[in-house]
Design an enzyme around this catalytic site. Structure first.
Site, PDB file in Angstrom:
ATOM      1  CB  SER A 194      -0.960  -0.032   1.193  1.00  0.00           C
ATOM      2  OG  SER A 194      -1.932   0.980   1.091  1.00  0.00           O
ATOM      3  CG  ASP A 347      -2.882   4.067  -1.902  1.00  0.00           C
ATOM      4  OD1 ASP A 347      -3.612   3.895  -2.892  1.00  0.00           O
ATOM      5  OD2 ASP A 347      -3.006   3.410  -0.850  1.00  0.00           O
ATOM      6  CG  ASP A 349      -2.411  -0.434  -2.704  1.00  0.00           C
ATOM      7  OD1 ASP A 349      -2.587   0.783  -2.496  1.00  0.00           O
ATOM      8  OD2 ASP A 349      -2.675  -1.301  -1.856  1.00  0.00           O
ATOM      9  CG  ASP A 351      -5.962   0.495  -1.273  1.00  0.00           C
ATOM     10  OD1 ASP A 351      -5.195   1.482  -1.225  1.00  0.00           O
ATOM     11  OD2 ASP A 351      -5.868  -0.467  -0.490  1.00  0.00           O
TER      12      ASP A 351
END
Length: 651
Positions: A194, A347, A349, A351
């Site tokens: 993340s 961010d 990734d 999400d």
């Protein structure tokens, strides 16, 4: 090599006896070396022993990286990089090999995690008497070693009898969630940490519903992973192995077609051509989908070029976290230069999404950009989507009770007020989007079986009608920590979808001659002013607040660890270490331990609702100041109270 291993073990035994190396670390070093596929591990450990780097060795080996309910996460580059790990790389390049250790994110732990997951999927197939190979979809972000870890996971899965579908380059968490459902796979894996620092990486597991695993599946997978202690294994015979297949544009296009359905009023976008947007993917996966989607939808946008390329170093930010103001600095500077209305950032990734908006104009003044909180972004999305669904006739007074907004307990109560205003249910869950995903799975199961056999293949309009007629229609879901979702075709927070939805909100405001900030004030004026403050204290224990907090009586206490608590739909809330205190003036205090640090986290919520009609602008400005000051006083009181309890405990 056997002689070298014996010498190293002798050195390790001496250091354990001297108290320099933990016994658990020594045992884990022996275990790792026993199943080592090459001499790399031996050389790295030997180097650290010769250099007397006991702290580094203890950090790397004191435990085996635990596979939790969501997967694993840890350092993939050590605090000290050995020459063996550095290999042929130099300067500021990534080391050639990941951090050696049982408590690190590396090939050893990726292999263990994958073999445990595969073993669990085979058990599921046997119970269900399914003879086909399990299917796993694998995605990765642009972090260090992400590509290699994804390739290893696919290889290990196929050698153990699974078909692996691997994306041909970095892809986001929400696209992985979509792909698991779209391909009717048994599970999904995302290699990502993340928005953690560059030295970290991780391994997240999704189940067949496209959501992160929850109980009882999580415990079953964890038990399988924990039973594996060696990296070495014997592959199945060739005729029993699975296949590895690459995924590319076809999944991107299918996902983008579904994302397009998140736009509720395309006319609004056409009417707001003057809306100017700055987007930054913060060197991450958001660029894959968001750029072509913004173009397809007709938005006027620019991308921060310095942050547009994949780069696991994240060189332009201290942390690639759109929750932090610093991460949006370059985008805000570009917005000021271009006089843009909106900044959106995702961010690595993709999400989570953060945003900054042009503040309300003042006469003769250049207006700055204003950062919005996750609570404010989520509330704007929840309000706009609910209002527009009513305007379009999708929702009405007759079916509103079958529509639902989902939020976590530590997310603003403004979203509950929005639901109440429109006659929707507001369901609250524990922190973690997996619990929102579990609700979506429940709503899908509630549709009569003969109607939901091909649910994944139906259009958004068709599934929406099924949910309105037979189950619950999910309007919006979110967390205060910048995670949002506007449909059930993705079962995790979706930064791609959040950008599309929020740009539509900004277009709506622009079409009305307002800033997003003014639009939010309009919601406050109508439904009440809601403000939140988060804080954390580094100490242990947070039970038992007094019956009076800052002069206000505590009217209710919910202990989520000890009490049996049901949500609005009658479902039991899983046990968790969290308490929520409600005061007589509707102020709420939520207290829970951090899942990753020795901290107690506090979430403070205050509100002031109009007694009749709406707040006028002067009243709203006065209330904003009063509520803000109240939250500051409450946080000061809580810190002093916690420290006095801590001193009393020590005494």
């Amino acid at each position: 090599m056997p002689g070298d291993v014996e010498k190293l073990h002798s050195k390790i035994e001496r250091t354990v006896a001297d108290g320099q190396l933990m016994e658990s670390a020594a045992n884990n070093i022996r275990t790792l070396l026993a199943g080592a596929p090459s001499d790399l591990y031996l050389r790295a450990v030997d180097e650290l022993v010769d250099s007397s780097e006991w702290s580094e060795l203890n950090d790397r080996f004191y435990q085996t990286l635990a596979f939790g309910t969501g997967g694993i996460r840890g350092r993939t580059i050590g605090r000290i990089v050995t020459k063996a790990e550095r290999g042929n790389s130099h300067g500021d390049q990534r080391p050639e090999f990941p951090c050696v250790g049982t408590n690190a994110m590396n090939f050893f732990n990726v292999s263990r995690a994958t073999r445990g997951l595969v073993a669990y999927l085979h058990d599921c197939n046997r119970r269900e008497k399914t003879s086909t190979n399990p299917k796993i979809v694998i995605a990765h972000d642009p972090r260090f070693f992400s590509k290699e870890f994804a390739e290893l996971a696919a290889k290990v899965a196929s050698q153990n009898g699974c078909d692996a579908f691997v994306f041909d380059g970095p892809r986001s968490v929400p696209e992985l969630s979509f792909a698991v459902r779209y391909l009717k796979a048994n599970a999904g894996i995302v290699i990502t940490a993340s928005h953690n620092p560059p030295h970290d990486n991780g391994y997240k597991v999704y189940f067949s519903d496209g959501a992160q695993v929850i109980e009882p599946y999580a415990s079953g997978i964890i038990a399988k992973v924990d039973a594996i202690t060696s990296e070495s294994f014997t592959p199945l015979p060739k005729d029993r192995q699975g296949k590895v297949r690459m995924l590319g544009k076809e999944i991107d296009q299918a996902y983008m077609q579904r994302l397009e359905t998140l736009i509720l009023d395309p006319q609004i976008i056409r009417e707001a051509k003057s809306l100017r947007i700055i987007y930054t993917p913060l060197h991450g996966t958001g660029r894959v989908i968001i750029k072509p989607m913004l173009k397809r939808l007709g938005f006027n946008f620019q991308v921060v070029q310095e942050q547009d390329g994949f780069d696991g170093r994240f060189p332009t930010v201290k942390s690639p976290n759109p929750e932090n103001a610093e991460a949006l600095t370059m985008a805000i500077n570009l917005a000021q230069k271009e006089n843009a209305d909106l900044v959106v950032a995702t961010d690595p990734d993709c999400d989570r999404m953060g945003a900054a908006v042009r503040a309300a104009p003042e006469t003769g003044a250049t207006t700055p950009m204003k950062l919005l909180t996750g609570n404010q972004i989520g509330s704007l999305l929840a309000w706009y989507r609910t209002k527009t669904l009513f305007d379009k006739g999708v929702l009405n007074k007759e079916n509103a009770s079958r529509a639902v907004i989902i939020k976590t307990f530590v997310t603003t109560d403004l979203q509950k007020a929005i639901a109440e205003h429109y006659g929707l249910r507001c369901v609250e869950t524990l922190t973690g989007f997996k619990y929102i995903g579990a609700k979506l799975a429940k709503y899908e199961r509630a549709i009569p079986e003969e109607m939901r056999q091909n649910y994944v293949d139906l259009t958004e309009e068709e599934t929406r009608q099924l949910r309105l007629d037979h189950s619950s229609f999910y309007v919006f879901g979110g967390e205060e920590s910048y995670g949002y979702s506007g449909a059930d075709f993705v079962r995790d927070k979706d930064g791609n979808g959040a950008v599309m939805m929020f740009c539509e909100v900004a277009a709506y405001a622009k079409s009305r001659g307002q800033t997003v900030d003014q639009l939010l004030d309009g919601i406050f004026a109508m439904l009440g002013y809601f403000a939140e403050k988060n804080g954390s204290l580094v100490f242990e224990g947070a039970e038992g607040a007094g019956k009076i907090v800052l002069g206000s009586e505590v009217t209710s206490i919910k202990n989520f660890e000890a009490d049996t608590i049901k949500d609005i739909e009658g479902d039991n809330i899983p046990k968790e270490k969290m308490s929520i205190f409600e005061l007589e003036d509707r102020t709420r205090i939520a207290v829970r331990p951090s899942g990753t640090e020795p901290k107690i986290k506090y979430y403070l919520f205050a509100q002031c609702r109009p007694q009749k009609g709406k707040f006028n602008s002067a009243e709203l400005e006065r209330i904003k100041l009063e509520v803000g000051e109240k939250l500051d006083r409450l946080w000061d009181w809580l810190q002093k109270d916690a420290q006095s309890r801590l001193r009393g405990h020590e005494g």
